[in-house]
Design a protein around this motif. Structure first.
Motif, PDB file in Angstrom:
ATOM      1  N   GLY A  17       0.809  -1.214   0.000  1.00  0.00           N
ATOM      2  CA  GLY A  17       0.000   0.000   0.000  1.00  0.00           C
ATOM      3  C   GLY A  17       0.843   1.264   0.000  1.00  0.00           C
ATOM      4  O   GLY A  17       0.508   2.250   0.658  1.00  0.00           O
ATOM      5  N   ILE A  18       1.969   1.223  -0.728  1.00  0.00           N
ATOM      6  CA  ILE A  18       2.844   2.400  -0.802  1.00  0.00           C
ATOM      7  C   ILE A  18       3.001   2.838  -2.258  1.00  0.00           C
ATOM      8  O   ILE A  18       2.679   2.084  -3.178  1.00  0.00           O
ATOM      9  CB  ILE A  18       4.241   2.119  -0.188  1.00  0.00           C
ATOM     10  N   ALA A  39      12.004   2.212  -0.078  1.00  0.00           N
ATOM     11  CA  ALA A  39      12.758   0.958  -0.204  1.00  0.00           C
ATOM     12  C   ALA A  39      14.256   1.232  -0.184  1.00  0.00           C
ATOM     13  O   ALA A  39      14.717   2.312  -0.548  1.00  0.00           O
ATOM     14  CB  ALA A  39      12.381   0.247  -1.493  1.00  0.00           C
ATOM     15  N   THR A  40      15.018   0.226   0.250  1.00  0.00           N
ATOM     16  CA  THR A  40      16.482   0.280   0.207  1.00  0.00           C
ATOM     17  C   THR A  40      16.937  -0.484  -1.032  1.00  0.00           C
ATOM     18  O   THR A  40      16.471  -1.595  -1.280  1.00  0.00           O
ATOM     19  CB  THR A  40      17.064  -0.422   1.458  1.00  0.00           C
ATOM     20  N   GLY A  78      18.030  -4.445  -7.248  1.00  0.00           N
ATOM     21  CA  GLY A  78      16.882  -4.976  -6.534  1.00  0.00           C
ATOM     22  C   GLY A  78      16.542  -4.003  -5.416  1.00  0.00           C
ATOM     23  O   GLY A  78      17.101  -2.915  -5.340  1.00  0.00           O
ATOM     24  N   PHE A  79      15.613  -4.393  -4.546  1.00  0.00           N
ATOM     25  CA  PHE A  79      15.307  -3.494  -3.435  1.00  0.00           C
ATOM     26  C   PHE A  79      14.689  -4.262  -2.281  1.00  0.00           C
ATOM     27  O   PHE A  79      14.203  -5.390  -2.443  1.00  0.00           O
ATOM     28  CB  PHE A  79      14.380  -2.363  -3.894  1.00  0.00           C
ATOM     29  N   GLN A  80      14.729  -3.611  -1.121  1.00  0.00           N
ATOM     30  CA  GLN A  80      14.175  -4.203   0.098  1.00  0.00           C
ATOM     31  C   GLN A  80      13.113  -3.270   0.663  1.00  0.00           C
ATOM     32  O   GLN A  80      13.333  -2.069   0.804  1.00  0.00           O
ATOM     33  CB  GLN A  80      15.295  -4.376   1.129  1.00  0.00           C
ATOM     34  N   VAL A  81      11.939  -3.825   0.958  1.00  0.00           N
ATOM     35  CA  VAL A  81      10.912  -3.093   1.694  1.00  0.00           C
ATOM     36  C   VAL A  81      10.612  -3.910   2.948  1.00  0.00           C
ATOM     37  O   VAL A  81      10.204  -5.075   2.855  1.00  0.00           O
ATOM     38  CB  VAL A  81       9.605  -2.945   0.888  1.00  0.00           C
ATOM     39  N   GLU A  82      10.830  -3.318   4.109  1.00  0.00           N
ATOM     40  CA  GLU A  82      10.659  -4.022   5.391  1.00  0.00           C
ATOM     41  C   GLU A  82      11.355  -5.392   5.339  1.00  0.00           C
ATOM     42  O   GLU A  82      12.555  -5.448   5.105  1.00  0.00           O
ATOM     43  CB  GLU A  82       9.157  -4.132   5.742  1.00  0.00           C
ATOM     44  N   ASN A  83      10.601  -6.478   5.512  1.00  0.00           N
ATOM     45  CA  ASN A  83      11.245  -7.793   5.553  1.00  0.00           C
ATOM     46  C   ASN A  83      11.244  -8.514   4.202  1.00  0.00           C
ATOM     47  O   ASN A  83      11.472  -9.723   4.139  1.00  0.00           O
ATOM     48  CB  ASN A  83      10.577  -8.681   6.617  1.00  0.00           C
ATOM     49  N   VAL A  84      10.987  -7.775   3.124  1.00  0.00           N
ATOM     50  CA  VAL A  84      10.895  -8.379   1.794  1.00  0.00           C
ATOM     51  C   VAL A  84      12.064  -7.924   0.915  1.00  0.00           C
ATOM     52  O   VAL A  84      12.289  -6.720   0.753  1.00  0.00           O
ATOM     53  CB  VAL A  84       9.559  -8.006   1.128  1.00  0.00           C
ATOM     54  N   TYR A  85      12.796  -8.887   0.347  1.00  0.00           N
ATOM     55  CA  TYR A  85      13.961  -8.613  -0.497  1.00  0.00           C
ATOM     56  C   TYR A  85      13.626  -9.030  -1.924  1.00  0.00           C
ATOM     57  O   TYR A  85      13.364 -10.204  -2.186  1.00  0.00           O
ATOM     58  CB  TYR A  85      15.176  -9.396   0.014  1.00  0.00           C
TER      59      TYR A  85
END
Lengths: 239, 239
Positions: free
Chosen positions: B89-90, B126-127, B138-145
């Protein structure tokens, strides 16, 4: 009419630990594609009853067919049959026909011990699945087909049930290999995809000997339509 | 303390059609096992937003880490980033830092076209995950890679995030190959398993040159306990 749908449930700690590479899913996928059954999901879970039961109940309610592999051997960690019975809320016990198959196989070896008899434990009302390789049968309960994890046995069991499955329109596919990177082809490819919403068009990049390239794949059940799209994809090789 | 848990979400029609054998899951599994993160589930879904979003939300709520592969390239069928944003939801848009990475890569080729810029679309907050192979991050959002499907790129991305993951106690394993069929070993094996509830003991049958055999595997984090069980398993080779 839409094609029937399917899911695969792979059961086994050895897949999740990385010890074993699952290849049964790929074998199933290839065979289902050929007979027009759409494999929509693959799940791999460990040797844990709650996980197996939850996954099985989710998948069997959602898809026309569910195929499982793994966990039906004679050892203590083979718990699939019991989990299937629990998921369906039905009984399970050693069944005479399954015992007879094992008995004839082990007749000369006097080896049908208590643990091997576990392989004759079949949920109530299930239909046996023939195992020409190592005899211990798989079984079918409603839309769920329970098969072995050892690839040679899984292949043999699948071969024995394939003729009984109701397929749909086989998906035809066309692949062209183009030695240009995806990013160069992506624009015109998106246009072709937009022009042909009934054709699934995928792009699979590769790098070989320092050359970036793309395998473009078109998939649809209609051969005439596929030919039109194939011609357009081939032309991309000349841009 | 229990080890952290993880799930893998593989995204791609090409896996479900059987065209491509997924090997990224196995690579991830091996690497996670080494650092004491328990991979509990693998799911493969197609290039369909509803399927991706549902699976992602189910897995990220249930496990400490979720790793995805596939669908982050430049073509129209690369929809993973947008699905991740929807699942959380972002918002999602072309981000300057991601664009800069692509721009430096494509500088001399004047090739950073509109489709390639899709690879700079990153969900808000995202990181980025480094991609030393083909640059698009690629990227990381919270606990998702979120990582690429091409194995060489997936491997490189995983290598760059592995040092940042918080692992647990690595599972040690011992394997003994015994040239006796599972059914013969199953009884004593079940006894050993019952005596050592903290050790996961698995049996993996094989048939080679007409000989039935079993690979017996014991897994636990405690080296002293593993040694005790290993000795018992080895003894089974002499019965």
């Amino acid at each position: 009419m839409a094609n029937p749908t399917a899911a695969m449930l792979v059961i086994g700690d050895e897949i999740l630990s990385g010890r074993t590479q699952d290849t049964n899913s790929n074998h199933l996928a290839t065979n289902l594609t050929e007979i027009g059954i759409d494999l929509r999901e693959i799940r791999v879970v460990g040797d844990a009853p709650a996980q197996i039961i939850t996954a099985l109940n989710a998948l069997r309610g959602q898809f026309d067919y569910v195929f499982t592999s793994g966990g039906i051997g004679p050892t203590h960690d083979d718990i699939t049959a019991d989990c299937i019975a629990k998921a369906f809320g039905i009984g399970i016990s050693i069944r005479d026909d399954a015992r007879a198959i094992l008995a004839s196989h082990y007749a000369n070896r006097k080896d049908l011990n208590e643990m091997r008899l576990r392989m004759a434990r079949i949920p109530d009302g299930a239909t046996l699945i023939d195992n020409p390789v190592s005899k211990a049968p798989g079984f079918q309960v409603e839309n769920v087909y329970v098969m072995a994890g050892v690839p040679a046995v899984f292949h043999a069991m699948l071969a024995s049930i394939l003729p009984t499955l109701i397929g749909g329109t086989p998906l035809l596919s066309f692949t062209v290999r183009i030695e240009q990177p995806e990013g160069t082809l992506a624009g015109p490819l998106a246009e072709i995809a937009a022009q042909h919403p009934d054709v699934a068009i995928g792009s699979y990049p590769f790098m070989q000997n320092g050359v970036y390239g793309s395998n473009l794949v078109a998939r649809c059940p209609d051969p005439a339509l596929l030919e039109i799209v194939a011609a357009k994809l081939q032309k991309l090789g000349t841009i």
